[in-house]
Design a protein around this motif. Structure first.
Motif, mmCIF file in Angstrom:
data_model
loop_
_atom_site.group_PDB
_atom_site.id
_atom_site.type_symbol
_atom_site.label_atom_id
_atom_site.label_comp_id
_atom_site.label_asym_id
_atom_site.label_seq_id
_atom_site.Cartn_x
_atom_site.Cartn_y
_atom_site.Cartn_z
ATOM 1 N N PHE A 1 3.933 10.434 -13.923
ATOM 2 C CA PHE A 1 2.672 9.804 -13.658
ATOM 3 C C PHE A 1 2.604 8.432 -13.763
ATOM 4 O O PHE A 1 2.229 7.616 -12.772
ATOM 5 N N ASP A 2 2.779 7.914 -14.938
ATOM 6 C CA ASP A 2 2.762 6.508 -15.191
ATOM 7 C C ASP A 2 3.792 5.723 -14.497
ATOM 8 O O ASP A 2 3.619 4.483 -14.425
ATOM 9 N N ALA A 3 4.960 6.278 -13.845
ATOM 10 C CA ALA A 3 5.946 5.337 -13.305
ATOM 11 C C ALA A 3 5.600 5.360 -11.703
ATOM 12 O O ALA A 3 6.377 4.524 -11.212
ATOM 13 N N CYS A 4 4.658 5.973 -11.190
ATOM 14 C CA CYS A 4 4.447 6.061 -9.643
ATOM 15 C C CYS A 4 2.816 6.168 -9.489
ATOM 16 O O CYS A 4 2.111 5.813 -10.322
ATOM 17 N N ASP A 5 2.581 6.355 -8.199
ATOM 18 C CA ASP A 5 1.240 6.493 -7.872
ATOM 19 C C ASP A 5 0.377 7.380 -7.997
ATOM 20 O O ASP A 5 -0.764 7.422 -7.564
ATOM 21 N N GLY A 6 0.829 8.593 -8.442
ATOM 22 C CA GLY A 6 0.190 9.891 -8.204
ATOM 23 C C GLY A 6 0.995 11.184 -8.706
ATOM 24 O O GLY A 6 2.266 11.061 -8.542
ATOM 25 N N ILE A 7 0.398 12.341 -8.997
ATOM 26 C CA ILE A 7 1.057 13.308 -9.325
ATOM 27 C C ILE A 7 0.476 14.553 -8.880
ATOM 28 O O ILE A 7 -0.872 14.496 -8.195
ATOM 29 N N PHE A 8 1.362 15.320 -7.838
ATOM 30 C CA PHE A 8 0.788 16.607 -7.058
ATOM 31 C C PHE A 8 1.122 17.824 -8.058
ATOM 32 O O PHE A 8 2.098 17.933 -8.449
ATOM 33 N N LEU A 9 -0.025 18.461 -8.791
ATOM 34 C CA LEU A 9 0.198 19.401 -9.360
ATOM 35 C C LEU A 9 0.701 20.657 -9.148
ATOM 36 O O LEU A 9 0.256 20.967 -7.943
ATOM 37 N N ASN A 10 1.401 21.296 -9.655
ATOM 38 C CA ASN A 10 1.575 23.125 -8.912
ATOM 39 C C ASN A 10 0.448 23.794 -8.789
ATOM 40 O O ASN A 10 -0.487 23.275 -9.573
ATOM 41 N N TYR A 11 0.553 24.846 -8.446
ATOM 42 C CA TYR A 11 -0.432 25.687 -7.860
ATOM 43 C C TYR A 11 -1.288 26.877 -8.674
ATOM 44 O O TYR A 11 -2.265 27.105 -8.444
ATOM 45 N N THR A 12 -0.533 26.891 -9.768
ATOM 46 C CA THR A 12 -1.343 28.243 -10.616
ATOM 47 C C THR A 12 -1.946 27.445 -11.845
ATOM 48 O O THR A 12 -1.639 28.019 -12.967
ATOM 49 N N TRP A 13 -2.818 26.627 -11.605
ATOM 50 C CA TRP A 13 -3.818 26.110 -12.758
ATOM 51 C C TRP A 13 -4.794 26.890 -12.970
ATOM 52 O O TRP A 13 -5.297 27.779 -12.060
ATOM 53 N N ASN B 1 0.944 -1.143 0.013
ATOM 54 C CA ASN B 1 0.022 -0.057 -0.191
ATOM 55 C C ASN B 1 0.847 1.320 -0.233
ATOM 56 O O ASN B 1 0.221 2.308 0.142
ATOM 57 N N SER B 2 2.229 1.142 -0.244
ATOM 58 C CA SER B 2 3.043 2.268 -0.005
ATOM 59 C C SER B 2 2.824 3.273 -1.340
ATOM 60 O O SER B 2 2.129 2.705 -2.444
ATOM 61 N N LEU B 3 3.120 4.514 -1.143
ATOM 62 C CA LEU B 3 2.701 5.375 -2.219
ATOM 63 C C LEU B 3 4.090 6.165 -2.619
ATOM 64 O O LEU B 3 4.885 6.595 -1.711
ATOM 65 N N ILE B 4 4.335 6.600 -3.956
ATOM 66 C CA ILE B 4 5.354 7.119 -4.527
ATOM 67 C C ILE B 4 4.644 8.411 -5.279
ATOM 68 O O ILE B 4 4.018 7.922 -6.309
ATOM 69 N N ILE B 5 4.749 9.478 -4.881
ATOM 70 C CA ILE B 5 3.965 10.858 -5.521
ATOM 71 C C ILE B 5 4.742 11.745 -6.173
ATOM 72 O O ILE B 5 5.927 11.963 -5.465
ATOM 73 N N TRP B 6 4.789 11.895 -7.423
ATOM 74 C CA TRP B 6 5.715 12.851 -8.033
ATOM 75 C C TRP B 6 5.039 14.274 -8.218
ATOM 76 O O TRP B 6 3.967 14.756 -8.538
ATOM 77 N N TYR B 7 6.117 15.517 -7.763
ATOM 78 C CA TYR B 7 5.483 16.679 -7.995
ATOM 79 C C TYR B 7 5.652 17.097 -9.327
ATOM 80 O O TYR B 7 6.947 16.988 -9.878
ATOM 81 N N ASP B 8 4.792 18.024 -9.611
ATOM 82 C CA ASP B 8 4.942 18.298 -11.033
ATOM 83 C C ASP B 8 5.688 19.576 -11.195
ATOM 84 O O ASP B 8 5.534 20.897 -10.917
#
Length: 546
Positions: A167-179, A138-145
């Motif tokens: 994103f495809d290589a890990c469990d999720g992506i943390f998008l940057n803030y100025t969306w 259940n571990s998580l690796i999250i990538w920052y944008d």
């Protein structure tokens, strides 16, 4: 994502600390799924107290791996120079996760990467995910944008072809803030069935963020929620860093109540529920309603469960009194005479014991709801005691077949002027393995003299085996004044000379107590007297052990 003043502040003390200043604490665990401890160190290991708090409340906790600026570029160049280097770092990070018992990492590569290293960077992300999942599926690796697939430090604020391989290589992506809203719509399309693995970044400080952050953070979160994406809330410590710390509890309640409609409330899955309504901070330390020690303290290991119901039920944490620890919750009476406390899942096979401790009201009737839709009101108590103006009532419930408690509420006289204090609640199925903790023959196994300034008390391994117990350490001066030094679930406790010796007195007395957290019963106690003729902390003798 907890980022406050560089991290590792008072929370770094595994035993807790004495403090004259307010300290940050987080207790809205039922509103989040993942807690990330963030700092600007290369590798951030969450402090033990945060790991314990998160896991107790069913929340995953992540550390951080970050590289940034020119130094970060040099580190990445060395890390990505060979497959062997990548493998060594992956093994080390996975080992740290396993050893300290946290659940994965946020990866923040915030510096340019030479194009020839990109494939190896992708390999690093993928290998780390695999290594951690072998330890904990259940571990998580999250990538920052941040860095793109071309090696540019260019924040995308969305999921697109420039960050999709990460994103495809890990469990999720943390998008940057100025969306912008349209970026989130496209992100969901690009993520396909993994759209919930897209965490929309929201900076509570409001730096370039939709809505401007602060108490308007809810505006940005509503957009994330509307698009059915997940949310990454960055630096909610804004409440503590920028506003009046003396108003922290009220500001914290206001902030999270505004966010609550955009969260998925989790329930507590547990064998039993015991809480003394602590947020991990106190202005005094109380035991059975007695104000034993009068010094302020901070210890997140002493945080206990707090109500996880929706905010229409107004409850406040107060520190001017307590039944055990440093706080209680205050509930204002209402015209319904009814307040919800917990949503949970506690299985009962046959018999369940409920203990409720309260103040400022003649009577409270607990209400339990079961998973088959039935309710029970506990009108008659087995025991009814008054302990230093706190009323303690004990009830027993029997069931003919296996049921689970799903909701815990209280009923009381319909009076909008009443102020109810709740100090303790315990719900323990008798057959759930919540057996009485056995008395150990010796509490302190040995004492190690580290130097002229400190010593370490060593306890038996039974402390870690008895997870529902804790050791509290007090020092008492010759004038019978107590100071609370700290608490531990570990097999040791470090004491510093400055904490226990005062040149104005002839001696100090060290009080070591082992308590059951299920019942708040004192299991064991050892008392040591420390004379002023300190002699490298070796001039103590055993006064009492029971």
């Amino acid at each position: 994502c907890h980022d406050m003043k560089g991290g590792y502040l008072e929370d770094k003390h595994t035993q807790g600390c004495q403090t004259n200043e307010p300290c940050y604490r987080f207790f809205r665990w039922h509103l989040i799924d993942i807690f990330t401890y963030f700092s600007h160190e290369l590798v951030t290991i969450p402090p033990l107290v945060w790991i314990n708090c998160a896991h107790k409340n069913g929340v995953q906790i992540l550390g951080t791996f970050i590289t940034e600026f020119d130094n970060g570029k040099d580190i990445c160049r060395h890390l990505l120079a060979s497959d062997e280097n990548v493998d060594r770092v992956v093994d080390a990070l996975a080992l740290l996760m396993a050893w300290y018992n946290f659940d994965g990492y946020l990866l923040n590569i915030e510096n340019p990467i030479e194009p020839e290293y990109i494939e190896r960077l992708l390999s690093f992300v993928s290998k780390l995910k695999i290594a951690c999942s072998k330890i904990d599926r259940n571990s998580l690796i999250i990538w920052y944008d941040s860095v793109t697939i071309h090696g540019e430090l260019k924040w995308q604020n969305q999921l697109n072809e420039l960050n999709m391989p990460f994103f495809d290589a890990c469990d999720g992506i943390f998008l940057n803030y100025t969306w912008k809203s349209e970026m989130l719509i496209q992100s969901k399309i690009n993520a396909r069935e993994r759209y919930r693995d897209v965490f929309v970044g929201i900076d509570v400080f409001g730096r370039g963020c939709f809505g401007g952050g602060g108490f308007n953070t809810c505006e940005a979160m509503s957009v994330s929620y509307t698009n059915d994406l997940s949310t990454a809330l960055f630096a909610p410590g804004w409440l503590f860093e920028t506003l009046d710390t003396n108003e922290f509890l009220e500001n914290d309640r206001k902030f999270w109540n505004l966010l609550e409609p955009y969260t998925s409330q989790r329930i507590l899955h547990m064998k039993s529920l015991t809480t003394y309504f602590s947020d991990g901070f106190g202005e005094n330390f109380f035991i059975s309603g007695l104000n034993l020690a009068t010094n302020p303290w901070y210890n997140l290991s002493l945080q206990s469960y707090l109500p996880n119901v929706l905010s229409e039920n107004k409850w406040l944490i107060k520190h001017d009194d307590a039944y055990f620890g440093g706080s209680y919750i205050q509930i204002k009476g209402n015209t319904e005479g009814y307040s919800k406390l917990f949503k949970c899942l506690i299985p009962i096979e046959s018999i369940c014991e409920i203990v409720l401790v309260f103040k400022n009201i003649d009577n409270i009737i607990p209400e339990l709801k079961f998973d088959n839709g039935t309710f029970i009101h506990l009108y008659k108590s087995e025991k009814d005691l008054i302990i230093r103006n706190w009323r303690q009532k004990t009830y027993r419930v029997s069931v003919n077949e296996r049921k689970s408690i799903t909701d815990i509420s209280i009923c009381y006289e319909k009076n909008v002027d009443s102020i109810i204090k709740l100090g303790y609640l315990s719900i323990r199925p008798i057959e759930s393995g919540c057996s009485k903790i056995e008395l150990s023959s010796r509490l302190i196994q040995s004492i190690e003299h580290n130097s002229n300034s400190s010593m370490t008390l060593h306890f038996g391994d039974f402390i870690q085996e008895q997870i529902s117990s804790i050791i509290l350490i007090f020092v008492r001066d010759q004038f019978e004044q107590y100071t609370f030094l700290g608490a531990t679930h570990q097999t040791y406790f470090v004491i510093f000379k400055s904490e226990i010796i005062d040149d104005k007195q002839e001696y100090s007395t060290l009080i070591v107590r082992h308590y059951s957290l299920d019942s708040l019963d004192l299991i064991n106690e050892t008392i040591l007297r420390l004379p002023i003729a300190y002699n490298c902390l070796k001039s103590f003798y055993l006064e009492k052990s029971s």
